[in-house]
Design an enzyme around this catalytic site. Structure first.
Site, PDB file in Angstrom:
ATOM      1  N   ASP A   1       0.863  -1.178   0.000  1.00 23.10           N
ATOM      2  CA  ASP A   1       0.000   0.000   0.000  1.00 23.10           C
ATOM      3  C   ASP A   1       0.902   1.230   0.000  1.00 23.10           C
ATOM      4  OD1 ASP A   1      -2.240   1.568  -0.045  1.00 23.10           O
ATOM      5  OD2 ASP A   1      -3.084   0.874   1.861  1.00 23.10           O
TER       6      ASP A   1
ATOM      7  N   ASP B   1      -3.918   7.063  -3.747  1.00 27.55           N
ATOM      8  CA  ASP B   1      -5.273   7.571  -3.987  1.00 27.55           C
ATOM      9  C   ASP B   1      -5.652   8.553  -2.881  1.00 27.55           C
ATOM     10  OD1 ASP B   1      -4.954   4.863  -2.785  1.00 27.55           O
ATOM     11  OD2 ASP B   1      -7.041   5.137  -2.187  1.00 27.55           O
TER      12      ASP B   1
ATOM     13  N   CYS C   1     -14.671 -22.032  20.141  1.00 24.97           N
ATOM     14  CA  CYS C   1     -13.924 -22.174  18.901  1.00 24.97           C
ATOM     15  C   CYS C   1     -13.053 -23.416  19.027  1.00 24.97           C
ATOM     16  CB  CYS C   1     -13.060 -20.926  18.718  1.00 24.97           C
ATOM     17  SG  CYS C   1     -11.876 -21.014  17.372  1.00 24.97           S
TER      18      CYS C   1
ATOM     19  N   CYS D   1     -10.149 -23.881  17.061  1.00 24.48           N
ATOM     20  CA  CYS D   1      -8.848 -23.667  16.431  1.00 24.48           C
ATOM     21  C   CYS D   1      -7.754 -24.175  17.377  1.00 24.48           C
ATOM     22  CB  CYS D   1      -8.661 -22.192  16.075  1.00 24.48           C
ATOM     23  SG  CYS D   1      -8.052 -21.161  17.425  1.00 24.48           S
TER      24      CYS D   1
ATOM     25  N   CYS E   1      -7.578 -22.201  20.714  1.00 15.94           N
ATOM     26  CA  CYS E   1      -8.696 -22.416  21.640  1.00 15.94           C
ATOM     27  C   CYS E   1      -8.783 -23.863  22.108  1.00 15.94           C
ATOM     28  CB  CYS E   1      -9.996 -21.969  20.988  1.00 15.94           C
ATOM     29  SG  CYS E   1      -9.982 -20.226  20.574  1.00 15.94           S
TER      30      CYS E   1
HETATM   31  N1  GUN Z   1      -6.398   1.187   3.342  1.00 15.05           N
HETATM   32  C1  GUN Z   1      -7.637   1.279   3.840  1.00 15.05           C
HETATM   33  N2  GUN Z   1      -8.395   2.088   3.062  1.00 15.05           N
HETATM   34  C2  GUN Z   1      -7.615   2.502   2.058  1.00 15.05           C
HETATM   35  C3  GUN Z   1      -7.845   3.343   0.910  1.00 15.05           C
HETATM   36  O1  GUN Z   1      -8.927   3.875   0.684  1.00 15.05           O
HETATM   37  N3  GUN Z   1      -6.791   3.517   0.064  1.00 15.05           N
HETATM   38  C4  GUN Z   1      -5.567   2.927   0.275  1.00 15.05           C
HETATM   39  N4  GUN Z   1      -4.590   3.138  -0.600  1.00 15.05           N
HETATM   40  N5  GUN Z   1      -5.342   2.147   1.336  1.00 15.05           N
HETATM   41  C5  GUN Z   1      -6.349   1.937   2.210  1.00 15.05           C
HETATM   42 ZN    ZN Z   2      -9.927 -20.089  18.304  1.00 14.27          ZN
END
Ligand code: GUN
Ligand code: ZN
Length: 644
Positions: A89, A124, A274, A276, A279
């Protein structure tokens, strides 16, 4: 990047996504990796949960001198020690949380490319839910500008271009349409974290649907910041392929455990509900007593086990054709989610979703509550009854809901009625009116309702029943005294089997197809065991086979010839390019990239005619994609050839 559909249900899909570091099955979840603080390493995640893809943050890496240097010299895969697919990201989310942060929108894309990210994200502009429309419009404008510039810099990295637009559906759709025109590879839906945090699931549904309406269907869609398993089934059913989770750590940090029905604070649990490995290893009180660090780690593991279990359940549901059931059951565990499902009762949403809905399913349709009657498949079924079905006679006798198949359940009564006069018979079922000839067809026979449903289902069904029986002479069965109301005569030579074949054909292929197919001497072969129709011959040519599981037809080559003659181009057809003709003639599947055109009414798993550009019939097959998808996909199968 390669992305192809392998299986599907609702608007959800099981796909193979391939990039440089291997192939990932969707729907899938990317755990968020903080390169500064890896609670569980990606390598361990792969071992414990079968993690195929992770997401990390290039802004955090870029900001830290040491991380930056290592990422640039050794690559992001070495940096976090993971040889699978890595998405990065860009810092958008940090700028949303912390206000303006120093990132250059193009430099951060180049940086992601240079550290060898498999999927990099543009910077963005985060569209907050409380924005005015003008603010949202400005955000989109800037996002689009950056996306267009970023594409030129992506190199061999896949580029994710995020759909924004705040909560304005028209802006979202427009943004998605514009982004689909550029050479992007991956489409996250952004700006939705605050909606999920506040359980504003109706707005979330609107955001997903409007984005999906504008997006290129052949590209993967990622719901940015969705890490709670509660939202996975619905988001997948609406067409999301990827999720990312930082929730597993965030929640663990304050002793909150994720479950498919919601979140529980460990302190409020007397038992761990749970199974898993975590748990199973501890009792609730043992887990509570762990040291702080160990407790966080164990809860984080539980959170990931639960999240991946839900992803697996979803994939199973897609393969079994009961994703809507899973969605409805999950919604029943959270009122906000249940409320959000109501959005799917809107006609425009039903119409959109119906395009992706398979024609029939492996499993019977199970009623879960008042939402079931609003499923896109039921909507299709009702539309087809109104538009495609044609009754044979003037008068109709309606029986109340009963055991299935209705023909056997009402056998004696039906004989009494038909002994009086030629009339249509239908059942006023929980699913709507079911003409007797259609009582073996999906979903009429393959559906399970409780004896008593609910008010909303009853009202919806009554509406359809009234539409269906409008201007028709109806007699409701009220026992033997009803026989006296039945007037008319009996015409010799009425053939129930032929009538059934014709009615199913009209529903499945279109009005009038029954007549077109059955124009000659008809021979029907039935199953010795069940006495159900199996094969249909016209003038000794095998035209149709009826499938035992869904009571629908498989079209044989001789049947295809008749429908090819009956329907004008491009109805029921998939038109393939010249290059693909030799393959089709060899019985090979038609790949999406070779499809030139096709009938817009074809739905997933519909029978179709494969023709060349001159409309010569080459083969008959079953399509996996609808028109919208056949046009867009460059990879994968579009039609499986059955006969050629
Ligand atoms: N992570 C959570 N929401 C967003 C988003 O709208 N854009 C980007 N780039 N990362 C995110
Ligand atoms: Zn669990």
């Amino acid at each position: 990047m390669k992305f192809e559909i392998k299986d599907r249900d609702a608007a959800g899909r099981i796909c193979k996504f391939s990039a440089k570091h291997g192939t990932v099955t969707t729907p899938n979840l990317m755990p968020v990796i903080n390169p500064n603080k890896m609670l569980i390493t990606p390598k361990e995640m792969k071992k414990l949960f079968g993690v195929e893809i992770v997401i990390t943050n290039s802004y955090i890496i870029n900001k830290d001198v040491k991380l930056k240097e290592k990422a640039l010299s050794k690559g992001v895969h070495k940096l976090i020690d993971f040889d699978g697919t890595i998405m990065t990201d860009s810092g958008t989310f940090q700028s949303y949380i912390y206000g303006d942060v120093e990132v250059d929108p193009l430099e951060i894309v180049e940086f992601q490319r240079d550290i060898g990210s498999d999927i990099g994200t543009i910077l963005d502009v985060f569209g907050k839910p409380n924005q005015t429309k003008t603010e949202a419009e400005q955000g989109i404008k800037e996002t689009l500008k950056r996306a267009k510039q970023s594409v030129k810099l992506k190199g061999d990295m896949n580029l994710a271009c995020t759909v924004q637009g705040s909560i304005y559906s028209d802006l979202r759709e427009k943004c998605a349409k514009e982004l689909s025109k550029i050479d992007a590879d991956f489409y996250p839906i952004g700006g939705v974290v605050p909606l999920m945090e506040n359980q504003r699931y109706t707005d979330l549904v609107r955001c997903i649907l409007s984005s999906k309406k504008g997006l290129d269907p052949s590209k993967p869609v990622h719901l940015f910041g969705a890490g709670h398993p509660l939202t996975f089934p619905l988001a997948v059913a609406l067409g999301c392929d990827f999720f990312d989770s930082s929730a597993y750590v965030k929640y663990a940090n304050d002793s909150r455990m994720l479950f498919y029905w919601g979140t529980e604070k460990l302190e409020n649990l007397t038992e761990l509900p749970c199974s898993c490995p975590v748990c199973s290893k501890y009792t609730a009180s043992e887990l509570k007593k762990l040291g702080k660090k160990e407790k966080i780690l164990e809860i984080a593991k539980h959170n990931l086990y639960v999240s991946f279990a839900e992803i697996k359940k979803i994939r199973n549901a897609i393969a079994n054709g009961n994703l809507w059931e899973l969605v409805e059951r999950r919604a029943n565990s959270n009122p906000y989610l249940l409320e959000a499902l109501r959005e799917l009762r809107l006609r425009e949403n039903k119409e959109f979703l119906e395009q992706f809905e398979p024609i029939s399913k492996n499993k019977a349709l199970f009623y879960t509550g008042s939402q079931t009657i609003h499923r896109p498949l039921v909507y299709r079924c009702h539309n087809r009854l109104l538009k495609r079905y044609k009754p044979a006679f003037k008068d109709t006798v309606a029986f109340p809901e009963g055991g299935k198949p209705y023909t056997s359940y009402y056998f004696e009564k039906i004989n009494k009625v038909l002994g009086k006069a030629d009339v249509n018979i239908l059942v006023d079922s929980h699913l709507g009116p079911v003409p007797l000839e259609l009582d073996e067809m999906y979903p009429f026979a393959q559906s399970v309702f409780p004896d008593i449903t609910d008010k909303e289902t009853e009202e919806e069904v009554t509406k359809i029943f009234d539409d269906f029986t409008q201007n028709k002479n109806m007699i409701c069965w009220k026992g033997n005294k009803t026989l006296e109301e039945i007037k008319g005569s009996i015409k010799k030579g009425f053939n129930g089997d032929v009538h059934r074949i014709s009615a199913v054909s009209d529903m499945q292929f279109g009005r009038g197809t029954g007549k077109a197919l059955l124009n000659g001497k008809i021979r029907v072969v039935k199953s010795k065991k069940t006495n159900k129709i199996r094969n249909v011959y016209c003038n000794e040519k095998h035209i149709l086979s009826m499938r035992a599981n869904d009571g629908m037809f498989t079209l044989k080559m001789d049947g295809a010839r008749l429908l090819h003659k009956h329907f004008k181009y491009p109805k029921l057809r998939v038109i393939v390019e010249k290059d693909a003709v030799p393959f089709v003639k060899d019985g090979k599947s038609v790949f999406a990239k070779f499809v030139k055109d096709c009938d817009s009414e074809l739905r997933p798993y519909d029978e179709c005619l494969i023709v060349n550009e001159k409309d010569n019939l080459l083969a008959v097959g079953r399509c996996l994609l609808n028109k919208f998808e056949m046009y867009s996909f460059n990879y994968g199968m579009a039609v499986k050839i059955r006969e050629h």
